[in-house]
Design a protein around this motif. Structure first.
Motif, PDB file in Angstrom:
ATOM      1  N   VAL A  32       0.685  -1.194   0.015  1.00  0.00           N
ATOM      2  CA  VAL A  32       0.074   0.017   0.143  1.00  0.00           C
ATOM      3  C   VAL A  32       1.011   1.324   0.080  1.00  0.00           C
ATOM      4  CG1 VAL A  32      -1.839   1.426   1.257  1.00  0.00           C
ATOM      5  CG2 VAL A  32      -1.704  -1.213   1.239  1.00  0.00           C
ATOM      6  N   LEU A  33       0.513   1.933  -1.138  1.00  0.00           N
ATOM      7  CA  LEU A  33       1.693   3.068  -1.174  1.00  0.00           C
ATOM      8  C   LEU A  33       0.837   4.588  -0.251  1.00  0.00           C
ATOM      9  CD1 LEU A  33       2.130   3.190  -5.007  1.00  0.00           C
ATOM     10  CD2 LEU A  33       3.931   2.553  -3.404  1.00  0.00           C
ATOM     11  N   GLY A  34      -0.267   4.475  -0.263  1.00  0.00           N
ATOM     12  CA  GLY A  34      -0.956   5.776   0.218  1.00  0.00           C
ATOM     13  C   GLY A  34      -2.365   5.410   0.130  1.00  0.00           C
ATOM     14  N   HIS A  35      -3.091   6.469   0.391  1.00  0.00           N
ATOM     15  CA  HIS A  35      -4.660   6.455   0.321  1.00  0.00           C
ATOM     16  C   HIS A  35      -5.222   7.670  -0.479  1.00  0.00           C
ATOM     17  CE1 HIS A  35      -4.182   3.710   3.615  1.00  0.00           C
ATOM     18  NE2 HIS A  35      -3.258   4.365   4.101  1.00  0.00           N
ATOM     19  N   LEU A  36      -6.250   7.297  -1.220  1.00  0.00           N
ATOM     20  CA  LEU A  36      -6.753   8.311  -2.166  1.00  0.00           C
ATOM     21  C   LEU A  36      -8.366   8.727  -1.684  1.00  0.00           C
ATOM     22  CD1 LEU A  36      -6.421   9.970  -4.836  1.00  0.00           C
ATOM     23  CD2 LEU A  36      -7.659   8.048  -5.867  1.00  0.00           C
ATOM     24  N   PRO A  37      -8.486  10.153  -1.362  1.00  0.00           N
ATOM     25  CA  PRO A  37      -9.783  10.540  -0.974  1.00  0.00           C
ATOM     26  C   PRO A  37     -10.621  10.585  -2.062  1.00  0.00           C
ATOM     27  CG  PRO A  37      -8.420  12.409  -1.022  1.00  0.00           C
ATOM     28  CD  PRO A  37      -7.316  11.129  -1.353  1.00  0.00           C
ATOM     29  N   HIS A  38     -11.887  10.203  -1.960  1.00  0.00           N
ATOM     30  CA  HIS A  38     -12.946  10.139  -2.759  1.00  0.00           C
ATOM     31  C   HIS A  38     -13.918  11.540  -2.534  1.00  0.00           C
ATOM     32  CE1 HIS A  38     -13.363   5.787  -4.248  1.00  0.00           C
ATOM     33  NE2 HIS A  38     -12.071   6.200  -4.137  1.00  0.00           N
ATOM     34  N   ALA A  39     -14.356  12.139  -3.548  1.00  0.00           N
ATOM     35  CA  ALA A  39     -15.212  13.373  -3.715  1.00  0.00           C
ATOM     36  C   ALA A  39     -16.497  12.811  -3.095  1.00  0.00           C
ATOM     37  CB  ALA A  39     -15.105  14.211  -4.916  1.00  0.00           C
ATOM     38  N   SER A  40     -16.771  13.791  -2.124  1.00  0.00           N
ATOM     39  CA  SER A  40     -18.333  13.721  -1.744  1.00  0.00           C
ATOM     40  C   SER A  40     -19.275  14.416  -2.774  1.00  0.00           C
ATOM     41  CB  SER A  40     -18.441  14.328  -0.448  1.00  0.00           C
ATOM     42  OG  SER A  40     -18.249  15.565  -0.434  1.00  0.00           O
ATOM     43  N   GLN A  41     -20.529  14.439  -2.660  1.00  0.00           N
ATOM     44  CA  GLN A  41     -21.496  14.844  -3.583  1.00  0.00           C
ATOM     45  C   GLN A  41     -21.149  16.685  -3.552  1.00  0.00           C
ATOM     46  OE1 GLN A  41     -25.468  13.710  -3.972  1.00  0.00           O
ATOM     47  NE2 GLN A  41     -26.334  15.799  -4.019  1.00  0.00           N
TER      48      GLN A  41
END
Length: 475
Positions: A32-41
């Protein structure tokens, strides 16, 4: 260290606090290299509103100012190429030399668009009445939404961003969640180059939900997508329902036709090297090999010799020529093509089974003895698998090459001018390469026909999808 990933909205880098995140995986080591945030509505709404507000000013900006920013990004691309390429190898898997070539080559795309955006001209139409003036104007279409794939994360994103920004549009881009670092680097460079807030916005998330929300929004006016045919058709249908213009660069199943008068050793060597580029995960990768019977055995022997010597491994290791498949789901996908070939009596000349151990590795694979209705001959494999089959004459092979609904790229090897002319006139593809690989330059159009897409990127056509035509007449 692998850089922290974020959203980029209205000139601000937004981290993942309180947002859903997904792991970013190194396909060569599975770490695991890192974490990607998902956009909310709410994030998507903020991006749409920022792009809409920015467009009111950016559409009136001087082409010279747009050009200066694009040139600055081109220079920053060259300055930061080593770091961007290393991070791309970490999250996408391609060998470091390939990643570096992709990044450095994209600096040319910035320079090309910087020059072309200064030459977006209209025209004067001579009137029937001498007291009338008739003008044709080209104006930016508005807020654009773009969706780019994981196989060439830098290249595919920069093409769309440069075209939109250079035309005077604003853009919201959803990049590839599997390989985000290159797109993140692009956002940082445009930020550092002084692009006004809201002109470029970067979001991540579940692809179907993000694309549906952005395309349905009355704020967006243009959709640009690079990816698979099924998804492209779905997005084009949605865009059409809302009367929004589209540019679609979709999948292919590129035929290779090698005639008996070609330089066989040269053709086999070039094609073998091109086939393993990015582990075959290239929309214009050669995928159906038709070789004239007289030279079939000679071509196959040389093709196999070259592929047998290919070093497969971690793209950061010395001498590696082919890295892993980009994510875990690609391994069984490629295995299904091989299994179908086996069931149909195909002969596995090389490779054929996933490489055991850590990482998503599949070796160069060559299969012979297939009929034209085999899965590998009718569906795009998007991996390092090559079917090689014989043909008799030019009319036969043209029919076979044109038999599929795809029409992106094609590759012809012949020393006959007459043959080259007939093939280039007859083959149903957006790009025809004869005796070399010459597509995807900034100054040449890149795009397909039939199921392989709508519109072109690059060349003098590069801004066509981002401009509307307005006719003005006055007396």
């Amino acid at each position: 260290m692998y850089p922290k990933q974020s959203l980029y909205i209205n000139g601000e880098f937004i981290s993942g606090e309180g947002r859903k995140t997904q792991d970013i995986i190194n396909p060569a080591t599975q770490e695991v290299l890192g974490h990607l945030p998902h956009a909310s509505q709410a994030d998507l709404d903020m991006a749409l509103q920022a792009a809409e507000a920015a467009f009111a000013k950016w559409k009136k900006s001087s082409p010279m100012d747009r050009s200066a920013i694009l040139r600055k990004v081109g220079q920053l691309t060259r300055d930061r190429a080593q770091e961007i390429a290393r991070n791309m190898t970490l999250d996408q898997g391609k060998p470091l030399a390939e990643a570096l070539g992709e990044v450095v080559g994209c600096a040319d795309h910035c320079d090309w668009h910087a020059e072309e955006c200064r030459r977006i001209y209209g025209r004067v139409v001579l009137p029937r009445n001498p007291d009338v003036r008739q003008l044709v104007l080209k104006e930016p279409i508005g807020v654009c939404v773009a969706f780019t794939p994981w196989n060439f994360p830098y290249n595919q994103a920069i093409r769309k961003i440069c075209a939109a920004v250079g035309a005077g549009c604003t853009v919201i881009l959803k990049g590839p969640e599997d390989s985000p670092s290159a797109v993140m680097a692009i956002a940082q460079m445009f930020h550092d180059a002084g692009l006004p807030p809201g002109v470029l916005n970067l979001v991540w998330g579940e692809p179907a939900k993000v694309s549906d929300y952005l395309i349905r929004s009355p704020i967006s006016r243009k959709v640009s997508f690079t990816g698979s045919v099924p998804v492209g058709k779905q997005l084009a249908s949605l865009a059409g329902a809302h009367m929004k213009r589209v540019t679609m660069e979709l999948g292919g199943h590129s035929p290779v036709i090698v005639f008996d008068d070609a330089d066989i050793d040269r053709a086999a060597t070039m094609l073998a090297k091109f086939k393993i580029r990015n582990a075959g995960q290239v929309c214009v990768s050669p995928t159906r090999f038709y070789v004239q019977k007289k030279v079939y055995d000679k071509f196959l022997a040389k093709f196999l010799d070259v592929l047998k010597s290919v070093k497969v491994g971690n793209g950061l290791d010395e001498g590696v020529e082919m890295g892993p498949l980009a994510h875990e789901r690609r391994v069984p996908a490629i295995a299904r093509f091989v299994e179908d070939a086996r069931k149909r009596g195909g002969k596995i000349e090389l490779g054929g089974d996933a490489i055991s151990g850590k990482g998503f590795f599949f070796p160069p694979t060559v299969i012979t003895g297939l009929k034209d209705d085999a899965m590998l001959m009718t569906e795009e494999p998007f991996g390092p698998v090559a079917p090689v089959v014989p043909f008799d004459n030019i009319d036969e092979v043209i029919t076979r090459a044109n038999s599929l609904p795809f029409g992106l790229s094609s590759y012809i090897f012949t020393n006959s001018l007459q043959t080259a002319t007939k093939i280039s006139n007859s083959i149903e593809a957006g790009m025809v390469n004869i005796n070399h690989f010459g597509s995807a330059l900034p100054e040449t159009p890149f795009g397909g026909i039939k199921d392989s897409g709508i519109g072109s990127e690059g060349g003098s056509e590069t801004f066509d999808g981002y401009l509307v035509t307005k006719f003005v007449t006055h007396i």
